[in-house]
Each structure stands twice: as structure tokens, then as C-alpha cells.
Design a protein around this motif. Structure first.
Motif, PDB file in Angstrom:
ATOM      1  N   ALA A 102       7.397  26.617   8.957  1.00 11.78           N
ATOM      2  CA  ALA A 102       7.052  25.556   8.009  1.00 11.78           C
ATOM      3  C   ALA A 102       5.550  25.273   8.044  1.00 11.78           C
ATOM      4  O   ALA A 102       4.917  25.128   6.993  1.00 11.78           O
ATOM      5  CB  ALA A 102       7.846  24.294   8.335  1.00 11.78           C
ATOM      6  N   THR A 151       6.760  23.136   0.555  1.00  5.60           N
ATOM      7  CA  THR A 151       7.389  23.492   1.827  1.00  5.60           C
ATOM      8  C   THR A 151       8.698  22.715   1.999  1.00  5.60           C
ATOM      9  O   THR A 151       9.686  23.249   2.510  1.00  5.60           O
ATOM     10  CB  THR A 151       6.432  23.197   2.989  1.00  5.60           C
ATOM     11  OG1 THR A 151       5.169  23.774   2.698  1.00  5.60           O
ATOM     12  CG2 THR A 151       6.948  23.760   4.291  1.00  5.60           C
ATOM     13  N   LEU A 187      11.532  24.342   0.546  1.00  2.00           N
ATOM     14  CA  LEU A 187      12.061  25.488   1.294  1.00  2.00           C
ATOM     15  C   LEU A 187      13.126  25.077   2.310  1.00  2.00           C
ATOM     16  O   LEU A 187      13.878  25.915   2.787  1.00  2.00           O
ATOM     17  CB  LEU A 187      10.930  26.215   2.033  1.00  2.00           C
ATOM     18  CG  LEU A 187       9.829  26.818   1.174  1.00  2.00           C
ATOM     19  CD1 LEU A 187       8.825  27.528   2.060  1.00  2.00           C
ATOM     20  CD2 LEU A 187      10.416  27.792   0.173  1.00  2.00           C
ATOM     21  N   LEU A 218       9.309  15.174  16.971  1.00  2.00           N
ATOM     22  CA  LEU A 218      10.491  15.900  16.497  1.00  2.00           C
ATOM     23  C   LEU A 218      11.479  16.108  17.643  1.00  2.00           C
ATOM     24  O   LEU A 218      12.691  15.915  17.482  1.00  2.00           O
ATOM     25  CB  LEU A 218      10.061  17.242  15.904  1.00  2.00           C
ATOM     26  CG  LEU A 218      11.168  18.140  15.377  1.00  2.00           C
ATOM     27  CD1 LEU A 218      11.869  17.489  14.203  1.00  2.00           C
ATOM     28  CD2 LEU A 218      10.631  19.494  14.946  1.00  2.00           C
ATOM     29  N   PHE A 220      16.587  24.589  10.014  1.00  2.00           N
ATOM     30  CA  PHE A 220      16.821  24.638  11.466  1.00  2.00           C
ATOM     31  C   PHE A 220      17.375  23.295  11.892  1.00  2.00           C
ATOM     32  O   PHE A 220      17.333  22.330  11.117  1.00  2.00           O
ATOM     33  CB  PHE A 220      15.545  25.004  12.219  1.00  2.00           C
ATOM     34  CG  PHE A 220      14.391  24.064  11.980  1.00  2.00           C
ATOM     35  CD1 PHE A 220      14.217  22.934  12.749  1.00  2.00           C
ATOM     36  CD2 PHE A 220      13.458  24.335  10.983  1.00  2.00           C
ATOM     37  CE1 PHE A 220      13.148  22.078  12.534  1.00  2.00           C
ATOM     38  CE2 PHE A 220      12.391  23.475  10.753  1.00  2.00           C
ATOM     39  CZ  PHE A 220      12.239  22.346  11.536  1.00  2.00           C
ATOM     40  N   ASP A 221      17.882  23.221  13.110  1.00  2.00           N
ATOM     41  CA  ASP A 221      18.414  21.958  13.615  1.00  2.00           C
ATOM     42  C   ASP A 221      17.295  20.939  13.739  1.00  2.00           C
ATOM     43  O   ASP A 221      16.389  21.120  14.554  1.00  2.00           O
ATOM     44  CB  ASP A 221      19.063  22.177  14.986  1.00  2.00           C
ATOM     45  CG  ASP A 221      20.538  22.449  14.852  1.00  2.00           C
ATOM     46  OD1 ASP A 221      20.991  22.610  13.702  1.00  2.00           O
ATOM     47  OD2 ASP A 221      21.228  22.485  15.881  1.00  2.00           O
ATOM     48  N   GLY A 222      17.360  19.885  12.967  1.00  2.00           N
ATOM     49  CA  GLY A 222      16.315  18.868  13.017  1.00  2.00           C
ATOM     50  C   GLY A 222      15.398  18.931  11.815  1.00  2.00           C
ATOM     51  O   GLY A 222      14.419  18.197  11.752  1.00  2.00           O
ATOM     52  N   GLY A 249      11.303  27.385  13.413  1.00  2.00           N
ATOM     53  CA  GLY A 249      11.332  26.747  12.102  1.00  2.00           C
ATOM     54  C   GLY A 249      10.042  26.000  11.833  1.00  2.00           C
ATOM     55  O   GLY A 249       9.476  26.080  10.745  1.00  2.00           O
ATOM     56  N   GLY A 289      15.094  27.757  17.841  1.00  2.00           N
ATOM     57  CA  GLY A 289      15.273  27.718  16.387  1.00  2.00           C
ATOM     58  C   GLY A 289      14.358  26.679  15.769  1.00  2.00           C
ATOM     59  O   GLY A 289      13.687  26.928  14.770  1.00  2.00           O
ATOM     60  N   LEU A 290      14.319  25.525  16.422  1.00  2.00           N
ATOM     61  CA  LEU A 290      13.486  24.429  15.939  1.00  2.00           C
ATOM     62  C   LEU A 290      12.005  24.816  15.979  1.00  2.00           C
ATOM     63  O   LEU A 290      11.260  24.626  15.009  1.00  2.00           O
ATOM     64  CB  LEU A 290      13.764  23.208  16.818  1.00  2.00           C
ATOM     65  CG  LEU A 290      12.967  21.936  16.702  1.00  2.00           C
ATOM     66  CD1 LEU A 290      13.879  20.767  17.029  1.00  2.00           C
ATOM     67  CD2 LEU A 290      11.815  21.937  17.672  1.00  2.00           C
ATOM     68  N   LEU A 327      19.180  12.275  17.977  1.00  2.00           N
ATOM     69  CA  LEU A 327      20.221  12.615  17.006  1.00  2.00           C
ATOM     70  C   LEU A 327      21.351  13.384  17.676  1.00  2.00           C
ATOM     71  O   LEU A 327      22.528  13.115  17.444  1.00  2.00           O
ATOM     72  CB  LEU A 327      19.628  13.455  15.867  1.00  2.00           C
ATOM     73  CG  LEU A 327      18.841  12.707  14.797  1.00  2.00           C
ATOM     74  CD1 LEU A 327      18.081  13.681  13.921  1.00  2.00           C
ATOM     75  CD2 LEU A 327      19.768  11.868  13.935  1.00  2.00           C
ATOM     76  N   VAL A 361      15.211  14.740  17.619  1.00  2.00           N
ATOM     77  CA  VAL A 361      16.357  15.651  17.722  1.00  2.00           C
ATOM     78  C   VAL A 361      17.192  15.300  18.947  1.00  2.00           C
ATOM     79  O   VAL A 361      18.429  15.301  18.886  1.00  2.00           O
ATOM     80  CB  VAL A 361      15.875  17.113  17.749  1.00  2.00           C
ATOM     81  CG1 VAL A 361      17.018  18.050  18.046  1.00  2.00           C
ATOM     82  CG2 VAL A 361      15.257  17.468  16.418  1.00  2.00           C
ATOM     83  N   LEU A 407      14.549  27.905   4.985  1.00  2.00           N
ATOM     84  CA  LEU A 407      13.882  27.684   6.265  1.00  2.00           C
ATOM     85  C   LEU A 407      14.588  26.646   7.123  1.00  2.00           C
ATOM     86  O   LEU A 407      13.950  25.897   7.818  1.00  2.00           O
ATOM     87  CB  LEU A 407      12.477  27.130   5.993  1.00  2.00           C
ATOM     88  CG  LEU A 407      11.301  28.075   5.986  1.00  2.00           C
ATOM     89  CD1 LEU A 407      10.012  27.295   5.931  1.00  2.00           C
ATOM     90  CD2 LEU A 407      11.319  28.947   7.225  1.00  2.00           C
ATOM     91  N   ALA A 460       3.912  27.923   6.317  1.00  2.00           N
ATOM     92  CA  ALA A 460       4.124  27.813   4.871  1.00  2.00           C
ATOM     93  C   ALA A 460       3.142  26.821   4.267  1.00  2.00           C
ATOM     94  O   ALA A 460       2.534  27.089   3.229  1.00  2.00           O
ATOM     95  CB  ALA A 460       5.564  27.379   4.590  1.00  2.00           C
ATOM     96  N   VAL A 461       2.966  25.675   4.937  1.00  4.14           N
ATOM     97  CA  VAL A 461       2.032  24.671   4.420  1.00  4.14           C
ATOM     98  C   VAL A 461       0.637  25.287   4.300  1.00  4.14           C
ATOM     99  O   VAL A 461      -0.029  25.169   3.262  1.00  4.14           O
ATOM    100  CB  VAL A 461       1.993  23.425   5.331  1.00  4.14           C
ATOM    101  CG1 VAL A 461       0.881  22.490   4.902  1.00  4.14           C
ATOM    102  CG2 VAL A 461       3.319  22.687   5.292  1.00  4.14           C
ATOM    103  N   MET A 509      16.347  31.594   9.308  1.00  4.37           N
ATOM    104  CA  MET A 509      15.985  32.217   8.042  1.00  4.37           C
ATOM    105  C   MET A 509      17.194  32.904   7.429  1.00  4.37           C
ATOM    106  O   MET A 509      17.694  33.874   7.972  1.00  4.37           O
ATOM    107  CB  MET A 509      14.903  33.278   8.281  1.00  4.37           C
ATOM    108  CG  MET A 509      13.578  32.722   8.713  1.00  4.37           C
ATOM    109  SD  MET A 509      12.636  32.153   7.335  1.00  4.37           S
ATOM    110  CE  MET A 509      12.053  33.717   6.664  1.00  4.37           C
ATOM    111  N   ILE A 562       0.559  28.138   1.525  1.00  6.13           N
ATOM    112  CA  ILE A 562       0.654  27.597   0.161  1.00  6.13           C
ATOM    113  C   ILE A 562      -0.624  26.838  -0.185  1.00  6.13           C
ATOM    114  O   ILE A 562      -1.158  26.957  -1.289  1.00  6.13           O
ATOM    115  CB  ILE A 562       1.893  26.688   0.012  1.00  6.13           C
ATOM    116  CG1 ILE A 562       3.166  27.495   0.253  1.00  6.13           C
ATOM    117  CG2 ILE A 562       1.929  26.058  -1.371  1.00  6.13           C
ATOM    118  CD1 ILE A 562       4.432  26.658   0.257  1.00  6.13           C
TER     119      ILE A 562
END
Lengths: 308, 654
Positions: free
Chosen positions: B520, A78, A81, B397, A94-96, B516, B512-513, B404, B401, A92, B523-524, A1, B527
């Protein structure tokens, strides 16, 4: 963030300016056709009008139909963001998060398709079927293109990728970036239902893809859909522009100006394509998508071959 | 650990009691369901402890069998499999209590069901090759009897045979593998297994042997036959957890084989990619709902295998981040797939229960008659299509990741396989979305296409509650990723052969992922809530009407004019015709006033039709050539025996 005032300001600008992009495309098309054409702000007027209307729902539909427009718009908001806006970072990231971006577009599409099937109309079923076909084939092109950028910049977040791309990247890796940009442009056209894949101006239900899926929506629901579509175009446009014009002047206003100028040119480019090309036959579209995928793969192979 | 033995005991006692209840339907059901639920409760405690990092005392009892020992242990890997293995059958049993035909007593069915649960638990905690194989065989046989529950139907008997033969061919490879391991180490105890002389041979034997159970393409041919034939709560258990024992076996075997070679990873990625893409394509072209789900299991097993392959490439290249992400993604997908595929099979069963058909094109509009079934099925569809913010996306995911990161970090040409993994995973995701838009959309949305669908009714709450529980689990794992991922470290450490600290440290790299994703997902949801409120405010006091669906001014649309499942999938099956070989029989309309026309499409299993059928025909022909040995004359048979004995004697003496 990461939260700072310019990021918030950029986000707010995106939210406000997104409906401008279809206006630019339509003005360009009007220019080519020698027509007077709709005003630049037509979509704003349409949204305003729709938000003030009541609603008519089909007897066949259920809560899925009513959920569709709102969930679709929530997904694309979203997505906004996590995409960095012009030299800055995203809210928002992040890695990935590049996978999440594809996932959110997928969610928007899935619920739109379900809402279309909920009407029980053969036309909407047809549009839904075409939508899932073309987007399934566009998915590898999109993700492999982003993967090439990830390898090039050594970062897995959109903020890192677009922060890592600079004007110098174009000196050192022009073929790779050009290929990715070309693939992304094709994906942009497919995902946003533009010519040569879909024609937003067609008036025959049988030949539509995206438009026909939303035939039965009206009032505020349709406003959500139109705004969501404009915002999706804006978000994907920002990605394309930040590949082609990687500006990091450090000055917020300059970066923003470059981004907006890029989006404006993108709108003109799309309008030009639409004015000078015919739509492809449906059976040819998969070939176009495989081409986009191939461009991404070639870009990735070139990136992998670069001396580390 | 004694709780595991207690759990297995509960399963067995309950099963036998149910069997002995004879004609009393109620008692049989009470024992059967009760044992499945209590057994699950008992087994879940040590599994939870092991996942939390606590140590669980292993058990080792002498067993009067050559090379056998009754040794059980619970490590992170076993625990991660035990949890879905006990939870899904418990929910499926509750569901089954209402699903099974009320006219009959089902003692035999409940015995087999509980035996299946007990054998799966024993299988993943067994630490001796012989015990493992015994549990494996009990699992195969009890599920065979469950598949053939409705054995009065020819198709069910056929499916049962295919299943039985496939399972035993697979087991033959496992037998060889364990014998080789045992010969090298002079023991069949897992703790004595060390990197044997020929790890690559053992690896390939494990891929084929366990792959048959898991449903690796082209060894998957039994899946689309057996899953539709079984009662739906059994299909849920078989597809949700039983085929995962193949994955467990493969991962457990990898821990015996020492440091992996890189090409093993490539093999698994290759197998995963083919199973994934062809599995989802075959699923997309099916018209039978349960067959579609069975093929989709092949696809998801492909995703899991691909992920393990990414993990192996990471291990072989010494990149622990890639290794941990690969294994974590695969193992989490094992759990996730158990949840949503279990839910989808239960949903398909509810549809079958309410309408009497599994033909997608004969259904439609069920969301109005069966709101709860529809809602949970659609949630599972979003989850299995790998879309955020549900659980399927989280595991995919991690795999993305991992691939990747490998591609970014590893040298120039090595990551080409990872590139294939990324591209194919993206394609699989897109196709799975198409497949489940078709399944969920055509079955539940629109208008009912037949009388049966129009007369449907919601299923009883005993069937709904398990489905709702599974749907909630799909949502919670999706939204609470930061709380879920740390639980994987024990299992990943065992699977990848790494110290727990390394696995834990690498997994905290995904904080972090996970955060995140939580943001997210939140957020969905927020919203979405805001937009729904906004619409309600806007529409308050305005005219909200209902009308017919817009059909371009046509005034008499019928339900038969809706787009069907086959037409929905047609553009994609056309693009991939090369792999699918869909057959069409069309009777085109003719004349100025055409009356009749018909179109029948059918997608056979390419491998079943063009690989296994000819192969088994060949075997049959060969066996036919040996028939002259078999006259039915007793004297000749006695002569064979005497001759065999004489030859053996001569061989022994000479």
C-alpha cells in the motif's frame, strides 16, 4: 494479493464510473426542485475541461499546495485497491486493512488541510479548521462501526468482512447491521461534505467546509481534487452498499449489478436528504457525529452480547 | 557486553574532558559531541547483536555496597531501548554543536548531556536494583541541570523545581517497590526477583513511580514545564528517549511479577486512554510550540501504555496473538516516537533559533525561508498523526489489530476494555491529525505573521543533517515494515515473558499485514509519482501564472488576517471545553467605528491548577505549622539532638 480478471474489471469500472455518483445526486436534487438541472455527466465535462487548462498558483503557496491534490488522489486510489468490489475480493487486502482505509482517508484529509493553510487565506484556514474538527469526531464512529462488522463476521480484512456478510446475516443480526449502516450513512455524509453537515452548493465562502479549502486550486490540480472527492464518495458508498445489500450470488454480473444499483440508490438517497433537509448549524454538527459514534457503540455492544 | 562499559566510559570521559576544557569553546564542543557519537557507536553494536538474537555475555562485578552488585546484561528488551537511547543523543549532540550560543563555552552542559546519555544506557542494562536506582538518580539530576541551563530566567528556575520535585516523588515509590522486592527475595539482583507475595501492590507502585517519569496523566505536570525550558536538543532527548525509561522500568518490573492479572491490563488501558485523549487535547490548545510538543508526548506515552495494557489483557486471557501484538505495537511505538518527537523538537529548536520565538501565532510562512526544516517537520507531523505510509501508522496499526483480534477472539464481555481502546485510539488519531495540522500548518505555511518570522533564515547544516536523518528513518520504517517487524521478536519475548519462538511465530503472523502495508505504501508513492508526472505533462506548454491568494475580491489582505493557531483549534477546544477549561479575556469592539479589540485565550493544566497546586499549598501550610520548632537558636537544636538520642537509647534499652 489476489488477482483475477473480475477484480481488475471491477476496479476499472470504479475508476471510470465514480464521477457518475455526484451526477445522480444532482439529478435527484434537480428533480425535487423542479429544475432542469445539470446533465448526469456534468462532472465528466468539468474534469475534461479542467484537464485542458493551465494553472494559476498563489504567490503565498509552496510545494505543499502543489503536492496536495496529487497526494490526496493517490491516497484515495490506494484506498480503492483495498476495498472489495461487489462480491469479489480486493486487490491488496490483509488482516487489519480496515484501519489502513481510515488511515488513507486521514492522509488525504491531512494533505488537503495543509494545502489549504498554505494559501494563507482566512477562509481556507476556517474550512481547514472545521474539516479537522468534524473528521476527528467522525473517526471513532467509522472505526467502531467497522469493528462491529469485524466481530460479527470474525474477520479483520475488508474482503473477509464483506465476504462474510450475507443476506442471512440480516436475518440473524438485523438490529446490529441496521445500526452500523445508519452510523456509516452519517459518516458518509460528513466525510463527503454533504447536507446536513456541509452544503456543496453554497456560494458563501464563510459557510463552506470542504469547498472553501480548495478555492485556490485550478486546472489539472482541481481536476484531481474533484475526481478524488468523487472517488472517495464511491469507495465509502461501496462499503455502505455492501453492508445493506450483501450479495454473493457467485455470478460476477449479478453481484456487480447489485452493487451498481445500490450505489445508484445511495445517490438518490443522498439527493433526497439534501432536498428535504436544511443544513445544521455548525455547533450542532458535533452532536450529529457523537450520535453516529453512539450508534456504532450500541451496535458493537449488541454484537458482543450475541451468544458465541 | 564490554562494549557497553566502553560506551559508558567514553560518555563519562568525554563529558569530563569537555567540562575541564574551561573557556575553550571548541575543545568543549569537540569532546562533548565526539563522546556522544563514539559512545553511541560502541553501544549500538551489542544492542544490534541482541536484537538479532545473538547472545551477549553479561557482566557481574562485585560492588562494595550493601545488596549492590555491578551486574549488567543485554537482552532484547534492553537492546530495543538502548538503540534509540544512544542514537538520538548522538544526533542531538551534532545538532547542539550549532544550536548552542556561540558566545559561551558549554562544558558544564556537555558534561550533563553525556552523563544523561551514560545513565540512560546504564539504566536499561542494569540488573541490580541499587545500580538501577543510582542510574535513575543520575539521570534525573543530570537532566535537571540541563533543564535549568538558562537559569537566569525565572520561568526556567520554576520549571526546574517542578521537575526536581516530581522526579523525587516518583523515585520514592520506586524505592519502596525495590525495598519490597528485595525483602521478599533477600537480594536486589533482578535475576533473583520472583513473583513476590503481593504483585498487585508492586504493580501499582511501579505504575505511579515509573509513570511519573513517563508522564502518565495526572503525573505529567512536570513535562509541559520542563520540556520548553530546556535547550531544544535536550528537549529532544528528554522527550524522545528519557521519558521512555519510565516505560522500560514498567515493562521490566512486569517481568518480575509473574503471570499478570487481567485488571492490570485494564488499569494500563485506562491510564493510556486518559493520557492519550487529554494529552492530545491539551496539546491542541497550546500556543507555545514546545509546550504543544510536550503535551503530545503525554499523548504518545498514553498510546504506548494502552498498547501494553492490550498486551497484558492478552497474556491474562492466554491469547498469545493479542499479547504479542500489544507488546510489539507498544515497543515499536517507543522507537517511532523517539524518532519523530526527537525530530519535532529539533525542528522547533530550529524555528526558535531562526526567529527567536516559540509562539505559534507569531510565526508563519517559514517554509520559504527554511525549506529543509519545514519539510522534515511536516514529515514528522504526518508520522506522529499516525497516517500511512509513515512509521507512526505501523505501530498504531499493530495496536489496532491487536485490540481487534482480542475483541473478535475473546469471550462476550471481556473485550469491553478493548472496545474502549479502539474507539479512543481512533479519536486520538483524529485529534492528533488536527493538532499537527495546526502546528505544521500555522508555523510553516501561509505568510509570515511578524517581522521576526519574515526575517528567518535556514539553520546551519550541522542542525539540518540530524533532522534529515530522523525524517528518513520515519519514512523507511513506514515503507519497509516487513523488514522491521521481525526485529521486535526478541524484545517482545522478554517483555511478555514468552519463549522467543512463540513471539517469533506470532510476529510472523503479521507478515501479511506488513507486506500489505509495504504494497500500500508503495502504491501511494507510485501513484503519486504518476500523477505528478501526468500534471507536468499536462501543464507543459500551457500558461502557468502566479497571482495573489483569492480573498473574495478584497484587495488589501494582510498577513494578520490569516487564520491563527488558536482560531484553528477553537471548534475542537469548544467541544471539549469540559476538560480543558480554556480561559478567555476578550475586549470586544464597541461603538459605531470600533478601534481596538483583543482576545486572549489560555489553557491552564487542569491537574496542575486544581490538583497539585492545592495539594502543595496544603503541604506548605502544614510545614508552616511546624515552624515553631525552628528558631535559629543553636542551644535549642543541641537540646533536640540530646532529646532524640535519649529517646533512642530508652527505646533500645526497653
Amino acid at each position: 494479493m489476489t488477482m483475477n480478471s473480475t477484480t481488475i474489471l471491477n476496479l476499472a469500472l470504479s475508476v471510470v464510473l465514480a464521477p457518475l455518483l455526484p451526477g445522480v445526486i444532482n439529478r435527484t436534487k434537480a428533480f425535487f426542485a423542479g429544475r432542469k438541472g445539470p446533465p448526469l455527466l456534468q462532472l465528466y465535462y468539468d474534469l475534461w475541461k479542467l484537464l485542458h487548462k493551465g494553472a494559476v498558483y498563489s504567490r503565498t503557496t509552496s510545494w505543499v499546495f502543489r503536492l496536495g491534490p496529487a497526494l490526496g488522489l493517490a491516497a484515495v486510489l490506494t484506498a480503492l485497491l483495498i476495498v472489495p468490489t461487489g462480491g469479489g475480493s480486493s486487490l491488496l487486502g490483509f488482516d487489519g486493512d480496515l484501519i489502513l482505509l481510515a488511515g488513507l482517508f486521514g492522509l488525504m484529509r491531512f494533505i488537503t488541510v495543509l494545502a489549504a493553510l498554505d494559501t494563507g487565506s482566512a477562509f481556507e484556514g476556517m474550512g481547514a479548521s472545521r474539516e479537522v474538527t468534524f473528521s476527528a469526531l467522525a473517526e471513532p464512529a467509522f472505526l467502531l462501526g467497522l469493528a462491529a462488522l469485524a466481530k460479527l463476521t470474525g474477520s479483520l480484512s475488508l474482503t473477509g468482512i464483506f465476504g462474510g456478510l450475507t443476506v442471512e446475516s440480516w436475518w440473524s443480526a438485523a438490529p446490529e447491521l441496521a445500526l452500523v449502516a445508519a452510523a456509516m450513512f452519517l459518516v458518509f455524509l460528513v466525510e463527503n461534505a454533504r447536507i446536513p453537515v456541509d452544503d456543496p452548493n453554497t456560494h458563501l465562502e464563510l459557510t463552506m467546509i470542504h469547498e472553501v479549502m480548495v478555492l485556490d486550486h485550478g486546472g489539472p490540480d482541481f481536476a484531481f481534487i474533484l475526481y478524488g472527492a468523487a472517488l472517495k464518495m464511491w469507495v465509502m458508498g461501496m462499503i455502505l452498499v455492501q453492508i445493506v445489500l450483501p450479495a454473493h450470488s457467485g455470478t460476477w454480473l449479478v453481484d456487480l449489478a447489485v452493487l451498481l444499483a445500490g450505489l445508484l440508490s445511495l445517490g438518490v438517497a443522498v439527493g433526497t436528504v439534501e432536498s428535504t433537509m436544511a443544513r445544521l448549524r455548525m455547533v450542532r454538527v458535533p452532536q450529529l457525529l457523537v450520535t453516529a459514534g453512539a450508534l456504532s457503540v450500541v451496535a458493537l455492544v449488541l454484537v458482543l452480547r450475541r451468544p458465541v | 557486553m564490554y562494549l557497553i562499559v566502553v560506551a559508558i566510559g567514553i560518555y563519562l570521559l568525554g563529558g569530563v574532558a569537555s567540562f575541564l576544557s574551561g573557556s575553550s569553546r571548541r575543545a568543549a564542543m569537540a569532546f562533548g559531541v565526539g563522546a556522544a557519537v563514539l559512545g553511541a557507536a560502541a553501544a549500538a553494536i551489542p544492542a544490534g547483536m541482541a536484537l538479532a538474537g545473538g547472545s551477549v555475555e553479561p557482566i557481574r562485578w562485585a560492588w562494595n555496597m550493601p545488596l549492590g552488585s555491578f551486574s549488567l546484561a543485554m537482552d532484547g528488551l534492553s537492546a530495543l531501548f538502548v538503540l534509540p537511547i544512544v542514537v538520538l543523543p548522538a544526533l542531538a549532540a551534532i545538532y547542539g554543536s550549532a544550536y548552542l550560543d556561540r558566545a559561551k563555552s558549554h562544558g558544564r552542559s556537555w558534561l550533563c548531556f553525556n552523563l544523561l546519555a551514560a545513565s540512560m544506557v546504564l539504566l536499561v542494562v542494569a540488573r541490580n536494583g541499587l545500580l538501577f536506582l543510582v542510574a535513575w538518580e543520575v539521570m534525573s539530576l543530570s537532566s535537571f541541570f540541563l533543564v535549568t541551563s538558562e537559569n537566569e530566567k525565572e520561568s526556567v528556575r520554576q520549571a526546574g523545581w517542578t521537575y526536581l520535585i516530581a522526579m523525587h516523588l516518583g523515585t520514592a515509590f520506586l524505592l519502596v517497590m525495590f525495598l519490597l522486592l528485595g525483602r521478599e527475595n533477600n537480594s536486589l539482583d533482578f535475576e533473583n526477583f520472583t513473583a513476590a507475595g503481593m504483585p498487585s501492590v508492586l504493580f501499582l507502585l511501579a505504575v505511579i513511580g515509573f509513570g511519573t517519569k513517563a508522564g502518565f496523566l495526572p503525573l505529567h505536570v512536570w513535562l509541559p514545564e520542563a520540556h520548553p525550558a530546556a535547550p531544544s536538543h535536550v528537549s529532544a532527548v528528554m522527550s524522545g528517549v528519557m521519558i521512555k525509561t519510565g516505560i522500560y522500568g514498567l515493562v521490566r518490573t512486569l517481568t518480575f511479577l509473574g503471570p499478570p492479572l487481567e485488571w492490570w491490563g485494564w488499569v494500563l488501558i485506562g491510564v493510556g486512554v486518559t493520557s492519550g485523549i487529554l494529552g492530545v487535547l491539551l496539546a491542541l490548545s497550546q500556543s507555545d510550540l514546545k509546550r504543544l510538543l510536550a503535551y503530545s508526548s503525554v499523548e504518545n506515552i498514553g498510546i504506548i501504555t494502552l498498547s501494553l495494557g492490550v498486551g497484558l489483557v492478552g497474556l491474562a486471557r492466554g491469547n498469545m496473538t493479542v499479547a504479542v501484538l500489544g507488546f510489539a505495537g507498544g515497543l515499536l511505538h517507543v522507537v517511532n516516537h523517539a524518532l519523530f518527537k526527537g525530530l519535532l523538537f529539533l525542528g522547533a529548536g530550529a524555528v526558535l533559533h531562526a526567529t527567536g520565538t516559540r509562539e505559534i501565532d507569531r510565526l508563519g510562512g517559514l517554509i520559504k525561508k527554511m525549506p529543509w526544516t519545514a519539510a522534515t517537520f511536516l514529515i514528522a507531523s504526518v508520522a506522529i498523526a499516525g497516517l500511512p505510509p509513515l512509521n507512526g501508522f505501523i505501530s498504531e496499526l499493530l495496536i489496532f489489530v491487536g485490540s481487534l483480534k482480542g475483541m473478535v477472539a475473546l469471550g462476550s464481555w471481556g473485550p469491553a476494555a478493548l472496545l474502549a481502546a479502539i474507539g479512543c485510539l481512533a479519536l486520538i488519531g483524529g485529534l492528533a491529525a488536527a493538532c499537527f495540522a495546526k502546528a505544521g500548518g500555522v508555523v510553516f505555511l501561509g505568510e509570515p505573521r511578524t517581522e521576526q518570522a519574515a526575517k528567518a533564515h535556514e539553520v546551519p547544516s550541522a542542525m539540518l543533517i540530524p533532522m534529515i536523518a530522523l525524517a528518513l528513518a520515519c519514512i523507511l520504517i513506514g515503507l519497509l515494515a516487513p523488514l522491521v517487524l521481525p526485529w521486535l521478536s526478541e524484545a517482545v519475548a522478554v517483555a511478555a515473558g514468552l519463549p522467543v519462538e512463540t513471539a517469533h511465530a506470532e510476529l510472523s503472523g503479521t507478515t501479511g499485514l506488513a507486506n500489505g502495508m509495504a504494497w500500500a505504501g508503495g502504491a501511494v508513492v507510485v501513484i503519486l509519482g504518476g500523477l505528478l508526472l501526468l500534471r507536468r505533462r499536462l501543464l507543459a506548454g500551457r500558461k502557468v501564472e502566479t497571482a495573489g491568494t483569492w480573498d473574495c475580491g478584497y484587495v488589501a489582505p494582510t498577513a494578520r488576517m490569516q487564520y491563527t493557531a488558536s482560531s484553528f483549534a477553537e471548534p475542537l477546544t469548544e467541544v471539549f471545553q469540559m476538560f480543558l477549561r480554556t480561559r478567555r479575556e476578550a475586549q470586544l469592539p464597541t461603538g459605531l467605528f470600533p478601534r481596538e479589540a483583543s482576545l486572549v485565550t489560555h489553557t491552564p493544566d487542569l491537574f496542575g491548577e486544581s490538583v497539585f497546586r492545592p495539594a502543595f499549598q496544603g503541604v506548605k501550610w502544614l510545614m508552616g505549622r511546624l515552624q515553631w520548632l525552628q528558631h535559629g537558636r543553636l542551644q535549642l537544636y543541641v537540646l533536640y539532638i540530646v532529646l532524640a538520642l535519649l529517646i533512642l537509647l530508652a527505646w533500645k534499652l526497653g
